[in-house]
Design an enzyme around this catalytic site. Structure first.
Site, short mmCIF file in Angstrom:
data_model
loop_
_atom_site.label_atom_id
_atom_site.label_comp_id
_atom_site.label_asym_id
_atom_site.label_seq_id
_atom_site.Cartn_x
_atom_site.Cartn_y
_atom_site.Cartn_z
N ALA A 89 0.22 -1.46 9.38
CA ALA A 89 0.44 -0.05 9.06
C ALA A 89 1.42 0.60 10.03
O ALA A 89 1.35 0.42 11.24
CB ALA A 89 -0.89 0.70 9.09
N HIS A 109 24.39 3.12 10.81
CA HIS A 109 25.64 3.87 10.98
C HIS A 109 26.33 3.46 12.28
O HIS A 109 25.68 3.04 13.23
CB HIS A 109 25.34 5.37 11.01
CG HIS A 109 24.62 5.86 9.79
ND1 HIS A 109 25.28 6.18 8.62
CD2 HIS A 109 23.31 6.06 9.56
CE1 HIS A 109 24.40 6.57 7.72
NE2 HIS A 109 23.19 6.51 8.27
N ALA A 114 0.34 -3.27 13.64
CA ALA A 114 0.50 -1.87 13.25
C ALA A 114 1.33 -1.11 14.28
O ALA A 114 1.18 -1.30 15.49
CB ALA A 114 -0.87 -1.22 13.10
N ASN A 135 0.85 -1.18 0.00
CA ASN A 135 0.00 0.00 0.00
C ASN A 135 0.90 1.25 0.00
O ASN A 135 2.12 1.16 0.03
CB ASN A 135 -0.93 -0.03 1.21
CG ASN A 135 -2.28 0.61 0.92
OD1 ASN A 135 -2.35 1.63 0.24
ND2 ASN A 135 -3.34 0.02 1.44
N THR A 170 12.94 -5.03 16.29
CA THR A 170 14.35 -4.91 16.62
C THR A 170 15.06 -6.26 16.70
O THR A 170 16.28 -6.31 16.78
CB THR A 170 14.54 -4.19 17.96
OG1 THR A 170 13.91 -4.97 19.00
CG2 THR A 170 13.90 -2.81 17.94
N LYS A 171 14.28 -7.37 16.71
CA LYS A 171 14.84 -8.72 16.77
C LYS A 171 14.08 -9.61 15.80
O LYS A 171 12.94 -9.31 15.43
CB LYS A 171 14.73 -9.28 18.19
CG LYS A 171 15.57 -8.54 19.23
CD LYS A 171 15.46 -9.19 20.60
CE LYS A 171 16.31 -8.45 21.63
NZ LYS A 171 16.20 -9.06 22.98
N ARG A 192 1.36 -14.07 20.35
CA ARG A 192 0.80 -15.43 20.40
C ARG A 192 1.14 -16.16 19.10
O ARG A 192 1.56 -15.54 18.12
CB ARG A 192 -0.72 -15.38 20.57
CG ARG A 192 -1.47 -14.73 19.41
CD ARG A 192 -2.98 -14.76 19.64
NE ARG A 192 -3.73 -14.13 18.58
CZ ARG A 192 -4.11 -14.73 17.45
NH1 ARG A 192 -3.76 -15.99 17.23
NH2 ARG A 192 -4.83 -14.09 16.54
#
Length: 204
Positions: free
Chosen positions: A144, A117, A162, A87, A167-168, A185
């Site tokens: 989203a 960086h 959303a 989208n 991060t993992k 879950r």
């Protein structure tokens, strides 16, 4: 540093300077194509598909990206499988490789980042960066406004809620949400019967 060495370092996780003039010249050509893609009309789906085949490293059949679409390299380092849907306002920071499997769905305003960086302030001042590939496997749905950070792998069939910040790595067959994104879950047999609360699935 020679251009060929920089291009190799871009895809190997090694540090390089992203402001090299020859590198930026290649990137500018990619961004020109991206600009043209974003100027296409809704009545030109064949033109859009043809342009994406030129812009992307790989792209399968029945893929659709709703403009506006943003990418640092215009898709040059993006690998799409078949039937990928995105989208509007998909942002791919594709300095490094981004691999997307079949039947993946991107909701509006998703960002996938392969570039980052070093913490070292002196290197950052000189525009040093390094890239880590992102892998999104088959049948994944990204909600989203989700943000996927460098080096992440998301397992097949999983759903990212959303607004999540991933991060993992996320395993296969789960619903994961939040900041930072965590597994909420597993996808279960109930999900095969109900699509929303107690609403029964009535389509095959």
């Amino acid at each position: 540093m020679e251009l060929q060495e920089i291009l190799q370092r871009m895809q190997s996780g090694k540090l390089y300077y992203c402001t090299d003039p020859e590198l930026m010249k290649i990137q500018a050509q990619c961004l020109e194509k991206l600009y043209e893609f974003n100027q296409t009309r809704p009545s030109e789906p064949e033109k859009r598909s043809a342009m994406l085949r030129e812009m992307f490293a790989e792209i399968g059949t029945d893929c659709y990206i709703e403009p506006p679409f943003r990418a640092n390299w215009g898709g040059k380092h993006v690998h799409f499988g078949n039937a990928v849907y995105a989208n509007f306002n998909l942002t791919l920071v594709d300095d490094g490789d981004i691999f997307v499997g079949d039947n993946v769905m991107f909701a509006p305003n998703v960002t996938v980042i392969s570039a980052t960086h070093p913490i070292h302030p002196g290197l950052r001042r000189k525009q040093a960066q390094y890239n880590l590939p992102v892998v999104i496997r088959d049948n994944v749905w990204i909600g989203a406004g989700a943000l996927i950070l460098p080096g992440i792998t998301i397992g097949e069939n999983s759903v990212i809620g959303a607004g999540s910040v991933v991060t993992k790595d996320v395993p296969a067959n789960v619903v994961a949400v939040g900041n930072p994104c965590r597994v909420l879950r597993e996808i279960s047999e109930r999900d095969m019967e109900y699509y929303h609360k107690g609403w029964t699935i009535d389509l095959e």
